[in-house]
Design a protein around this motif. Structure first.
Motif, PDB file in Angstrom:
ATOM      1  N   GLN A  25       3.581  10.657   6.119  1.00 34.82           N
ATOM      2  CA  GLN A  25       2.310  10.311   5.489  1.00 34.82           C
ATOM      3  C   GLN A  25       1.770   9.059   6.183  1.00 34.82           C
ATOM      4  OE1 GLN A  25       2.714   9.912   1.234  1.00 34.82           O
ATOM      5  NE2 GLN A  25       3.985  11.734   1.067  1.00 34.82           N
ATOM      6  N   VAL A  26       0.809   9.226   7.037  1.00 42.06           N
ATOM      7  CA  VAL A  26       0.295   8.095   7.810  1.00 42.06           C
ATOM      8  C   VAL A  26      -1.206   7.876   7.638  1.00 42.06           C
ATOM      9  CG1 VAL A  26       2.119   8.095   9.543  1.00 42.06           C
ATOM     10  CG2 VAL A  26       0.141   9.583   9.855  1.00 42.06           C
ATOM     11  N   GLU A  27      -1.924   8.880   7.181  1.00 49.14           N
ATOM     12  CA  GLU A  27      -3.370   8.730   6.994  1.00 49.14           C
ATOM     13  C   GLU A  27      -3.646   8.267   5.559  1.00 49.14           C
ATOM     14  OE1 GLU A  27      -5.685   8.827   9.167  1.00 49.14           O
ATOM     15  OE2 GLU A  27      -4.519   9.543  10.878  1.00 49.14           O
ATOM     16  N   LEU A  28      -3.189   7.064   5.253  1.00 43.86           N
ATOM     17  CA  LEU A  28      -3.290   6.574   3.876  1.00 43.86           C
ATOM     18  C   LEU A  28      -4.727   6.282   3.463  1.00 43.86           C
ATOM     19  CD1 LEU A  28      -0.206   4.194   3.552  1.00 43.86           C
ATOM     20  CD2 LEU A  28      -0.363   6.670   3.229  1.00 43.86           C
ATOM     21  N   ARG A  29      -5.564   5.899   4.385  1.00 43.24           N
ATOM     22  CA  ARG A  29      -6.944   5.547   4.038  1.00 43.24           C
ATOM     23  C   ARG A  29      -7.710   6.718   3.446  1.00 43.24           C
ATOM     24  NH1 ARG A  29      -8.482   0.542   6.181  1.00 43.24           N
ATOM     25  NH2 ARG A  29      -7.089  -0.180   7.851  1.00 43.24           N
ATOM     26  N   ILE A  30      -7.396   7.908   3.899  1.00 43.94           N
ATOM     27  CA  ILE A  30      -8.111   9.090   3.396  1.00 43.94           C
ATOM     28  C   ILE A  30      -7.191   9.970   2.559  1.00 43.94           C
ATOM     29  CG2 ILE A  30      -9.815   9.101   5.235  1.00 43.94           C
ATOM     30  CD1 ILE A  30      -8.167  11.207   6.679  1.00 43.94           C
ATOM     31  N   GLY A  31      -5.997   9.447   2.255  1.00 44.91           N
ATOM     32  CA  GLY A  31      -5.035  10.201   1.470  1.00 44.91           C
ATOM     33  C   GLY A  31      -4.638   9.459   0.212  1.00 44.91           C
ATOM     34  N   GLN A  32      -3.366   9.554  -0.129  1.00 44.02           N
ATOM     35  CA  GLN A  32      -2.889   8.997  -1.381  1.00 44.02           C
ATOM     36  C   GLN A  32      -2.904   7.474  -1.413  1.00 44.02           C
ATOM     37  OE1 GLN A  32       0.825  11.251  -1.199  1.00 44.02           O
ATOM     38  NE2 GLN A  32       0.276  12.220  -3.145  1.00 44.02           N
ATOM     39  N   GLY A  33      -3.022   6.833  -0.272  1.00 40.92           N
ATOM     40  CA  GLY A  33      -2.999   5.379  -0.240  1.00 40.92           C
ATOM     41  C   GLY A  33      -4.368   4.733  -0.223  1.00 40.92           C
ATOM     42  N   ARG A  34      -5.409   5.505  -0.495  1.00 43.83           N
ATOM     43  CA  ARG A  34      -6.761   4.943  -0.399  1.00 43.83           C
ATOM     44  C   ARG A  34      -7.039   3.855  -1.436  1.00 43.83           C
ATOM     45  NH1 ARG A  34      -6.844  10.193  -1.834  1.00 43.83           N
ATOM     46  NH2 ARG A  34      -7.653  10.769  -3.904  1.00 43.83           N
ATOM     47  N   PHE A  35      -6.169   3.726  -2.447  1.00 43.86           N
ATOM     48  CA  PHE A  35      -6.331   2.671  -3.458  1.00 43.86           C
ATOM     49  C   PHE A  35      -5.821   1.324  -2.957  1.00 43.86           C
ATOM     50  CE2 PHE A  35      -2.071   4.278  -3.982  1.00 43.86           C
ATOM     51  CZ  PHE A  35      -1.319   3.142  -4.189  1.00 43.86           C
ATOM     52  N   LEU A  36      -5.082   1.297  -1.864  1.00 47.86           N
ATOM     53  CA  LEU A  36      -4.503   0.062  -1.350  1.00 47.86           C
ATOM     54  C   LEU A  36      -5.584  -0.856  -0.773  1.00 47.86           C
ATOM     55  CD1 LEU A  36      -1.396   1.567   0.479  1.00 47.86           C
ATOM     56  CD2 LEU A  36      -1.376   0.279  -1.659  1.00 47.86           C
ATOM     57  N   GLU A  37      -5.287  -2.146  -0.801  1.00 48.61           N
ATOM     58  CA  GLU A  37      -6.226  -3.124  -0.252  1.00 48.61           C
ATOM     59  C   GLU A  37      -6.358  -2.934   1.260  1.00 48.61           C
ATOM     60  OE1 GLU A  37      -8.090  -5.241  -1.884  1.00 48.61           O
ATOM     61  OE2 GLU A  37      -7.267  -4.627  -3.831  1.00 48.61           O
ATOM     62  N   PRO A  38      -7.550  -3.198   1.798  1.00 51.13           N
ATOM     63  CA  PRO A  38      -7.765  -2.991   3.239  1.00 51.13           C
ATOM     64  C   PRO A  38      -6.775  -3.755   4.114  1.00 51.13           C
ATOM     65  CG  PRO A  38      -9.857  -3.306   2.128  1.00 51.13           C
ATOM     66  CD  PRO A  38      -8.796  -3.565   1.099  1.00 51.13           C
ATOM     67  N   VAL A  57      -3.713  -4.484   3.463  1.00 53.09           N
ATOM     68  CA  VAL A  57      -2.420  -3.800   3.401  1.00 53.09           C
ATOM     69  C   VAL A  57      -2.439  -2.583   4.325  1.00 53.09           C
ATOM     70  CG1 VAL A  57      -0.796  -2.557   1.909  1.00 53.09           C
ATOM     71  CG2 VAL A  57      -1.944  -4.623   1.077  1.00 53.09           C
ATOM     72  N   LEU A  58      -3.525  -1.846   4.286  1.00 55.04           N
ATOM     73  CA  LEU A  58      -3.664  -0.683   5.161  1.00 55.04           C
ATOM     74  C   LEU A  58      -3.716  -1.104   6.630  1.00 55.04           C
ATOM     75  CD1 LEU A  58      -6.228   1.318   3.018  1.00 55.04           C
ATOM     76  CD2 LEU A  58      -3.851   1.954   3.452  1.00 55.04           C
ATOM     77  N   ASP A  59      -4.402  -2.205   6.911  1.00 49.23           N
ATOM     78  CA  ASP A  59      -4.453  -2.718   8.289  1.00 49.23           C
ATOM     79  C   ASP A  59      -3.042  -3.036   8.786  1.00 49.23           C
ATOM     80  OD1 ASP A  59      -7.201  -2.527   8.269  1.00 49.23           O
ATOM     81  OD2 ASP A  59      -7.528  -4.661   7.885  1.00 49.23           O
ATOM     82  N   ALA A  60      -2.249  -3.714   7.956  1.00 51.29           N
ATOM     83  CA  ALA A  60      -0.882  -4.081   8.347  1.00 51.29           C
ATOM     84  C   ALA A  60      -0.021  -2.840   8.535  1.00 51.29           C
ATOM     85  CB  ALA A  60      -0.273  -4.999   7.287  1.00 51.29           C
ATOM     86  N   PHE A  61      -0.222  -1.843   7.686  1.00 53.37           N
ATOM     87  CA  PHE A  61       0.518  -0.578   7.773  1.00 53.37           C
ATOM     88  C   PHE A  61       0.257   0.103   9.115  1.00 53.37           C
ATOM     89  CE2 PHE A  61       0.222   4.066   7.147  1.00 53.37           C
ATOM     90  CZ  PHE A  61       1.521   4.361   6.780  1.00 53.37           C
ATOM     91  N   GLU A  62      -1.005   0.258   9.463  1.00 53.21           N
ATOM     92  CA  GLU A  62      -1.366   0.943  10.704  1.00 53.21           C
ATOM     93  C   GLU A  62      -0.924   0.145  11.933  1.00 53.21           C
ATOM     94  OE1 GLU A  62      -5.536   1.408  10.099  1.00 53.21           O
ATOM     95  OE2 GLU A  62      -5.287   3.087   8.684  1.00 53.21           O
ATOM     96  N   ALA A  63      -1.049  -1.179  11.861  1.00 53.43           N
ATOM     97  CA  ALA A  63      -0.625  -2.010  12.982  1.00 53.43           C
ATOM     98  C   ALA A  63       0.882  -1.940  13.192  1.00 53.43           C
ATOM     99  CB  ALA A  63      -1.055  -3.462  12.744  1.00 53.43           C
ATOM    100  N   GLN A  64       1.644  -1.877  12.089  1.00 50.34           N
ATOM    101  CA  GLN A  64       3.101  -1.809  12.203  1.00 50.34           C
ATOM    102  C   GLN A  64       3.550  -0.490  12.822  1.00 50.34           C
ATOM    103  OE1 GLN A  64       5.510  -3.843  11.966  1.00 50.34           O
ATOM    104  NE2 GLN A  64       7.272  -2.449  11.962  1.00 50.34           N
ATOM    105  N   ILE A  65       2.938   0.613  12.414  1.00 52.53           N
ATOM    106  CA  ILE A  65       3.306   1.907  13.000  1.00 52.53           C
ATOM    107  C   ILE A  65       3.025   1.899  14.504  1.00 52.53           C
ATOM    108  CG2 ILE A  65       2.654   4.338  13.137  1.00 52.53           C
ATOM    109  CD1 ILE A  65       2.534   4.422  10.133  1.00 52.53           C
ATOM    110  N   ALA A  66       1.850   1.442  14.882  1.00 48.10           N
ATOM    111  CA  ALA A  66       1.499   1.418  16.305  1.00 48.10           C
ATOM    112  C   ALA A  66       2.464   0.538  17.090  1.00 48.10           C
ATOM    113  CB  ALA A  66       0.062   0.929  16.472  1.00 48.10           C
ATOM    114  N   ALA A  67       2.768  -0.650  16.561  1.00 49.82           N
ATOM    115  CA  ALA A  67       3.656  -1.577  17.270  1.00 49.82           C
ATOM    116  C   ALA A  67       5.077  -1.045  17.330  1.00 49.82           C
ATOM    117  CB  ALA A  67       3.634  -2.942  16.580  1.00 49.82           C
TER     118      ALA A  67
END
Length: 199
Positions: free
Chosen positions: A80-93, A95-105
Motif C-alpha cells: 500500500q503506497v498510494e496513501l494520498r488517494i487511498g486509505q491514508g488520505r486522512f493523514l497530514e500532508p 506525514v505523507l511527504d515523509a512516507f513517500e520520501a522514505q520509500i524513495a530513499a
C-alpha cells in the motif's frame, strides 16, 4: 518454521504496527514511526550484512519498502503506497511527504533486489508497482500474478506457491557469496524471478 523444516538455518523477526498506520506512528504518537522502526530493524539486522530477507503483504509489504535499505532481498506482496488517494488520505500532508520520501530513499539505498508481487488485474496495485519501478528501475522488479485480488499472499498460498518462494529466497541468500554475483540479473526477464514466482 517453513525454512527450518527444510533444514535452512534462519533467524526470524516479526514486526507489526500496533497503530495500523503504515508504520508511520511511534509509541509516543508523534508520527515518527519511520525513525522508531528503523532503529529496531537496524539493531536486529546488524551483523547479517546483505543476508536479510524482508517479506510482507499489503501493509506489511509497505514496511518492506519503507525499510528496504536493510535487506538483500525484498518480497513485497501488493504494498500500500498510494496513501494520498487511498486509505491514508486522512493523514497530514507532512506525514505523507515523509512516507513517500522514505520509500524513495530506502529503495535507492537497498543493496539488493526488490520484487513486487501484484495481481495483474488489480489495476490500482499494478499501477502503483509500475510507479515504484520507475523510481528505482535498477532495484525494483515486478512479478505479475493472474488475479484481481489485492491479497496476493493469500492467492499465492492457495496455489501452494508462497512457501516454495520463501524457501528459495532464503536459500539464495544463504548460498550467495555476494548478492551481486547471484541476484543481479541484467534484465527483468530472468530465471530466478520466474523461480520465485512459479515454483
Amino acid at each position: 518454521q517453513m525454512c527450518r523444516a527444510s533444514l535452512l538455518d534462519v533467524d526470524a523477526l516479526y514486526i507489526c504496527d500496533p497503530a495500523n498506520a503504515w508504520y508511520l506512528q511511534d509509541p509516543e504518537r508523534r508520527w515518527r514511526g519511520i525513525e522508531h522502526f528503523s532503529r529496531i530493524l537496524r539493531t536486529y539486522t546488524e551483523g547479517y550484512g546483505e543476508r536479510v530477507l524482508l517479506l510482507g503483504g499489503s501493509m506489511g509489504a509497505t514496511a518492506c519498502l519503507l525499510f528496504a535499505e536493510f535487506a538483500g532481498l525484498v518480497l513485497a506482496c501488493s504494498p500500500q503506497v498510494e496513501l494520498r488517494i487511498g486509505q491514508g488520505r486522512f493523514l497530514e500532508p507532512e506525514v505523507l511527504d515523509a512516507f513517500e520520501a522514505q520509500i524513495a530513499a530506502s529503495l535507492r539505498r537497498c543493496p539488493g533486489r526488490v520484487v513486487l508481487h501484484v495481481g495483474r488485474r488489480h489495476l490500482f496495485d499494478a499501477a502503483a508497482a509500475r510507479k515504484l519501478r520507475a523510481q528505482a528501475s535498477s532495484v525494483v522488479h515486478i512479478a505479475y500474478h493472474e488475479t484481481e485480488q489485492h491479497n496476493t499472499t493469500k492467492y499465492l498460498t492457495q496455489r501452494g506457491v508462497l512457501t516454495s518462494m520463501v524457501k528459495m529466497a532464503v536459500a539464495h541468500l544463504h548460498a550467495a557469496t555476494t548478492l551481486a554475483a547471484v541476484l543481479a540479473p541484467e534484465s527483468e526477464d530472468v530465471g530466478w524471478l520466474e523461480d520465485l514466482t512459479h515454483i
